[in-house]
Each structure stands twice: as structure tokens, then as C-alpha cells.
Design a protein around this motif. Structure first.
Motif, PDB file in Angstrom:
ATOM      1  N   ALA A 128      52.809  13.295  50.139  1.00 19.81           N
ATOM      2  CA  ALA A 128      51.878  12.712  51.110  1.00 19.81           C
ATOM      3  C   ALA A 128      50.630  12.195  50.405  1.00 19.81           C
ATOM      4  CB  ALA A 128      51.496  13.738  52.177  1.00 19.81           C
ATOM      5  N   ASP A 129      50.063  11.130  50.944  1.00 24.50           N
ATOM      6  CA  ASP A 129      48.847  10.531  50.408  1.00 24.50           C
ATOM      7  C   ASP A 129      47.645  11.432  50.695  1.00 24.50           C
ATOM      8  OD1 ASP A 129      47.307   8.064  49.440  1.00 24.50           O
ATOM      9  OD2 ASP A 129      46.424   8.409  51.416  1.00 24.50           O
ATOM     10  N   LEU A 130      46.770  11.580  49.691  1.00 27.61           N
ATOM     11  CA  LEU A 130      45.621  12.469  49.839  1.00 27.61           C
ATOM     12  C   LEU A 130      44.707  12.025  50.980  1.00 27.61           C
ATOM     13  CD1 LEU A 130      44.602  15.027  48.354  1.00 27.61           C
ATOM     14  CD2 LEU A 130      43.068  13.555  47.072  1.00 27.61           C
ATOM     15  N   ARG A 131      44.551  10.726  51.140  1.00 27.69           N
ATOM     16  CA  ARG A 131      43.712  10.202  52.218  1.00 27.69           C
ATOM     17  C   ARG A 131      44.290  10.564  53.591  1.00 27.69           C
ATOM     18  NH1 ARG A 131      39.140   9.030  54.797  1.00 27.69           N
ATOM     19  NH2 ARG A 131      39.312   7.160  56.094  1.00 27.69           N
ATOM     20  N   ALA A 132      45.622  10.525  53.720  1.00 29.73           N
ATOM     21  CA  ALA A 132      46.273  10.887  54.983  1.00 29.73           C
ATOM     22  C   ALA A 132      46.057  12.373  55.285  1.00 29.73           C
ATOM     23  CB  ALA A 132      47.764  10.573  54.921  1.00 29.73           C
ATOM     24  N   ILE A 133      46.147  13.204  54.241  1.00 29.22           N
ATOM     25  CA  ILE A 133      45.921  14.644  54.419  1.00 29.22           C
ATOM     26  C   ILE A 133      44.480  14.895  54.853  1.00 29.22           C
ATOM     27  CG2 ILE A 133      45.872  16.887  53.248  1.00 29.22           C
ATOM     28  CD1 ILE A 133      48.114  15.834  51.421  1.00 29.22           C
ATOM     29  N   GLN A 134      43.538  14.175  54.240  1.00 30.38           N
ATOM     30  CA  GLN A 134      42.123  14.297  54.621  1.00 30.38           C
ATOM     31  C   GLN A 134      41.931  14.022  56.112  1.00 30.38           C
ATOM     32  OE1 GLN A 134      39.593  11.260  53.036  1.00 30.38           O
ATOM     33  NE2 GLN A 134      37.746  12.051  53.985  1.00 30.38           N
ATOM     34  N   MET A 135      42.550  12.962  56.599  1.00 32.30           N
ATOM     35  CA  MET A 135      42.396  12.594  58.008  1.00 32.30           C
ATOM     36  C   MET A 135      43.022  13.638  58.927  1.00 32.30           C
ATOM     37  SD  MET A 135      43.137   8.491  57.725  1.00 32.30           S
ATOM     38  CE  MET A 135      42.873   8.198  59.483  1.00 32.30           C
ATOM     39  N   MET A 136      44.172  14.181  58.532  1.00 31.67           N
ATOM     40  CA  MET A 136      44.831  15.184  59.369  1.00 31.67           C
ATOM     41  C   MET A 136      44.054  16.497  59.405  1.00 31.67           C
ATOM     42  SD  MET A 136      48.922  14.635  58.818  1.00 31.67           S
ATOM     43  CE  MET A 136      48.950  14.100  57.102  1.00 31.67           C
ATOM     44  N   LEU A 137      43.431  16.853  58.278  1.00 32.61           N
ATOM     45  CA  LEU A 137      42.649  18.094  58.232  1.00 32.61           C
ATOM     46  C   LEU A 137      41.267  17.931  58.852  1.00 32.61           C
ATOM     47  CD1 LEU A 137      43.448  19.405  54.627  1.00 32.61           C
ATOM     48  CD2 LEU A 137      44.390  20.222  56.782  1.00 32.61           C
ATOM     49  N   GLY A 138      40.809  16.687  58.974  1.00 24.32           N
ATOM     50  CA  GLY A 138      39.481  16.460  59.536  1.00 24.32           C
ATOM     51  C   GLY A 138      38.362  16.724  58.555  1.00 24.32           C
ATOM     52  N   HIS A 139      38.652  16.532  57.256  1.00 24.08           N
ATOM     53  CA  HIS A 139      37.614  16.702  56.235  1.00 24.08           C
ATOM     54  C   HIS A 139      36.721  15.471  56.217  1.00 24.08           C
ATOM     55  CE1 HIS A 139      40.187  19.717  53.718  1.00 24.08           C
ATOM     56  NE2 HIS A 139      39.536  20.306  54.699  1.00 24.08           N
ATOM     57  N   GLU A 140      35.408  15.695  56.276  1.00 23.58           N
ATOM     58  CA  GLU A 140      34.472  14.579  56.261  1.00 23.58           C
ATOM     59  C   GLU A 140      34.451  13.899  54.893  1.00 23.58           C
ATOM     60  OE1 GLU A 140      29.815  14.432  57.244  1.00 23.58           O
ATOM     61  OE2 GLU A 140      31.039  15.230  58.848  1.00 23.58           O
ATOM     62  N   ASN A 141      34.587  14.711  53.846  1.00 23.94           N
ATOM     63  CA  ASN A 141      34.520  14.190  52.480  1.00 23.94           C
ATOM     64  C   ASN A 141      35.837  14.450  51.772  1.00 23.94           C
ATOM     65  OD1 ASN A 141      33.866  13.696  49.705  1.00 23.94           O
ATOM     66  ND2 ASN A 141      31.708  14.049  50.183  1.00 23.94           N
ATOM     67  N   ILE A 142      36.371  13.465  51.114  1.00 23.88           N
ATOM     68  CA  ILE A 142      37.681  13.627  50.462  1.00 23.88           C
ATOM     69  C   ILE A 142      37.630  14.612  49.300  1.00 23.88           C
ATOM     70  CG2 ILE A 142      37.521  11.773  48.740  1.00 23.88           C
ATOM     71  CD1 ILE A 142      40.483  11.077  49.648  1.00 23.88           C
ATOM     72  N   THR A 143      36.433  14.886  48.768  1.00 20.58           N
ATOM     73  CA  THR A 143      36.339  15.878  47.680  1.00 20.58           C
ATOM     74  C   THR A 143      36.759  17.257  48.168  1.00 20.58           C
ATOM     75  OG1 THR A 143      33.986  16.236  48.162  1.00 20.58           O
ATOM     76  CG2 THR A 143      34.529  14.642  46.439  1.00 20.58           C
ATOM     77  N   THR A 144      36.577  17.523  49.461  1.00 21.38           N
ATOM     78  CA  THR A 144      37.033  18.794  50.031  1.00 21.38           C
ATOM     79  C   THR A 144      38.553  18.864  49.995  1.00 21.38           C
ATOM     80  OG1 THR A 144      35.153  18.713  51.544  1.00 21.38           O
ATOM     81  CG2 THR A 144      36.861  20.334  52.027  1.00 21.38           C
ATOM     82  N   THR A 145      39.200  17.743  50.275  1.00 21.74           N
ATOM     83  CA  THR A 145      40.663  17.695  50.281  1.00 21.74           C
ATOM     84  C   THR A 145      41.226  17.759  48.872  1.00 21.74           C
ATOM     85  OG1 THR A 145      40.356  16.160  52.126  1.00 21.74           O
ATOM     86  CG2 THR A 145      42.603  16.494  51.376  1.00 21.74           C
TER      87      THR A 145
END
Length: 303
Positions: free
Chosen positions: A264-281
Motif C-alpha cells: 500500500a502507498d504510504l500516502r493512502a495509509i496516512q489518509m486512512m489513519l487520519g494522520h495530519e503529518n505524513i512523518t507520523t505515518t
């Protein structure tokens, strides 16, 4: 201005201006209250407008005896936000926390479960278990399927509403931190569990009026608490002799890690988790060492 007045104003600012959740605001308040208790205990009578960095530093030293560096860092961060608010509102000219350094802490990698462990703990639920004629086993199985299947925080799970379910579109509407909403895909299998729970279990409960739209209910027809979900998972882990300390958040971490492992794409995971900043993901990249080794073996020119 008294400490209580300043804290009330700060809480209103966090709620109205920054849109933070009740739990986050409570965490900030708890840190300020620790300082207030310290001042009272040591007979230090000083307002939040005049307290200096030396007094704050002594408080930090006092706290450090009982908490780990990560907790110290969180307390310092909470105090920094509080005094920054007072400066912003022109109550103070300086922030006494500016001269205080937070302890150095490494980024803690989250605990995760293998797919086999996820299956073991979910399959350990006795779906025929009843209490007061309510099939709580079926409810618990559905909750865990939803928690892992959608990567939800436990607060998001217990706050989930029937009106948030958009099964025809294949999504659920999740209200996350700071009341921010996001759409999360939901698999057909998880949809089936939820539909069965609504029709065969939830329909047998006498529901309190204010919880008519709440998805997951206790046997008294009220919203489940976060503590109850923690207890359910802890008891299941004990039941199958899982030698790991797990929590609802472990399911969320596992959801993200398994998605990444399967490409899975990291950006897609960020959106699904609701992380404001991708560094968290990005922390999940550090967990996926097998994928990193595979990348080297596949793509490095001198493999």
C-alpha cells in the motif's frame, strides 16, 4: 488572574480555536494541574502571569523523579503550549518554558501483531457468549473486525454511528482527533459482520434515547466505554496465552503495518489513519524491515 481562570481560558482556546478533542484537552489540563498541585504543596503563591523559569525548572526536577523521559517531555510540551497561549493573549511578555530543554527521547516503534496473531485473538471470541440475553460475543467479534479492518482509534470505534456507515459506497465516516472527519474504506466481510450485529444483536437491546444512532452498545443500551474495549482485548490475550501487552491501538498499528507490507502507498495509509503529518505515518516504514531488505536485494545495483 488565578491559575483556575487561566486554565479555563486555555481549555476554551484549545476547544474553540484549535478544535482539539476532549481527551487531548484533558491531557493538557492534567499537565497544568500537576504544576498547580506542586505550587500549592510547596506554599508557592504566584500567579501564572508571574511564575518564572526557575520555579518551573524545580517543578520539572520534582516530576522527573516519578516519570520517564517521554512523560517529562509531554509535560514540558503541555506547559509550553499553556504559556504560549498566555503570551498570545498578551497576559505575559515571555514564555518561561523557552529556556527549558526537553529530555532527549528516541522515537518509540509501535507494537504490532502478525496476521496469525490477529486471527488468533479474533477467533478466540466466543460468538455464542450471551449476557442478559444479549449476544455480547457477536458484538465483541464485530468490534475487533472493525477495529483492525479499518485501522480505527478506540475513541473512533466507540463513537461510530450507524449514520456514519456508507456501505453502498464502501466507506465509513470516521470522526478523529479534533473532530476532524475522514472517509475510510470498509471491506465487504467487515460490512457483513456489522450488518449481522445490527440486525441480530443490537436490535435485541433496549436502547437509551441519546444512543439511538450509536453503533456499539453495552447491555444497558448505552455507548461502550474505551476502558471496556481495553478490557475485552486484554482478557482475550490472556485467554490465548499471548505473551504480549496489547491494546486497541495495537490493532491500528498492525493494520498500517500489514497494508505497507502488502504494497500500500504510504500516502493512502496516512489518509486512512487520519494522520495530519505524513512523518507520523513514516514510522511504519521503520517497522517493515523485511520489505526494506527485499528492496535492497531487488533494486540495488551491487546486490
Amino acid at each position: 488572574m488565578t491559575w483556575h481562570q487561566a486554565l479555563n481560558d486555555f481549555n476554551l482556546y484549545l476547544k474553540i480555536e484549535r478544535g482539539l478533542s476532549k481527551n487531548t484537552i484533558a491531557s493538557y489540563s492534567f499537565d497544568i494541574e500537576k504544576l498547580m498541585i506542586y505550587l500549592e504543596k510547596h506554599d508557592i503563591t504566584i500567579s501564572p502571569l508571574h511564575v518564572n523559569s526557575e520555579t518551573i525548572q524545580q517543578f520539572i526536577y520534582d516530576v522527573a523523579k516519578d516519570v520517564n523521559p517521554r512523560s517529562q517531555s509531554r509535560i514540558i510540551s503541555g506547559l509550553r503550549s499553556f504559556f504560549s497561549f498566555l503570551v498570545f493573549e498578551d497576559y505575559r511578555n515571555d514564555n518561561p518554558i523557552d529556556l527549558i530543554e526537553s529530555p532527549r527521547i528516541g522515537r518509540k516503534l509501535p507494537d504490532t501483531l502478525s496476521l496469525e496473531d490477529i486471527d488468533r485473538i479474533i477467533n478466540a471470541v466466543d460468538i455464542n457468549k450471551t449476557y442478559n440475553n444479549v449476544r455480547i460475543g457477536q458484538r465483541d467479534r464485530t468490534m475487533l473486525e472493525t477495529l483492525y479492518g479499518c485501522g480505527l482509534r478506540v475513541s473512533e470505534l466507540v463513537e461510530l454511528k450507524i449514520s456514519d456507515l456508507f456501505f453502498e459506497e464502501g466507506f465509513i465516516n470516521v470522526t478523529g482527533k479534533g473532530d476532524k472527519q475522514r472517509f475510510v474504506p470498509i471491506s465487504p466481510s467487515t460490512q457483513e459482520f456489522i450488518n449481522f450485529y445490527i440486525q441480530e444483536v443490537r436490535s435485541t437491546i433496549t436502547i437509551q434515547k441519546e444512543y439511538n444512532d450509536t453503533l456499539f452498545l453495552n447491555i444497558r443500551g448505552k455507548q461502550l466505554t474505551r476502558a471496556m474495549v481495553f478490557t475485552i482485548i486484554k482478557n482475550l490475550a490472556t485467554q490465548i496465552n499471548m505473551n504480549k501487552t496489547i491494546s486497541p491501538h495495537t490493532f491500528r498499528h498492525s493494520f498500517a503495518t500489514h497494508l505497507l507490507e502488502n504494497g500500500a502507498d504510504l500516502r493512502a495509509i496516512q489518509m486512512m489513519l487520519g494522520h495530519e503529518n505524513i512523518t507520523t505515518t513514516e514510522i511504519y516504514v521503520h517497522l517493515d524491515t523485511k520489505q526494506l531488505k527485499k528492496a535492497i536485494q531487488t533494486f540495488h545495483p551491487r546486490k
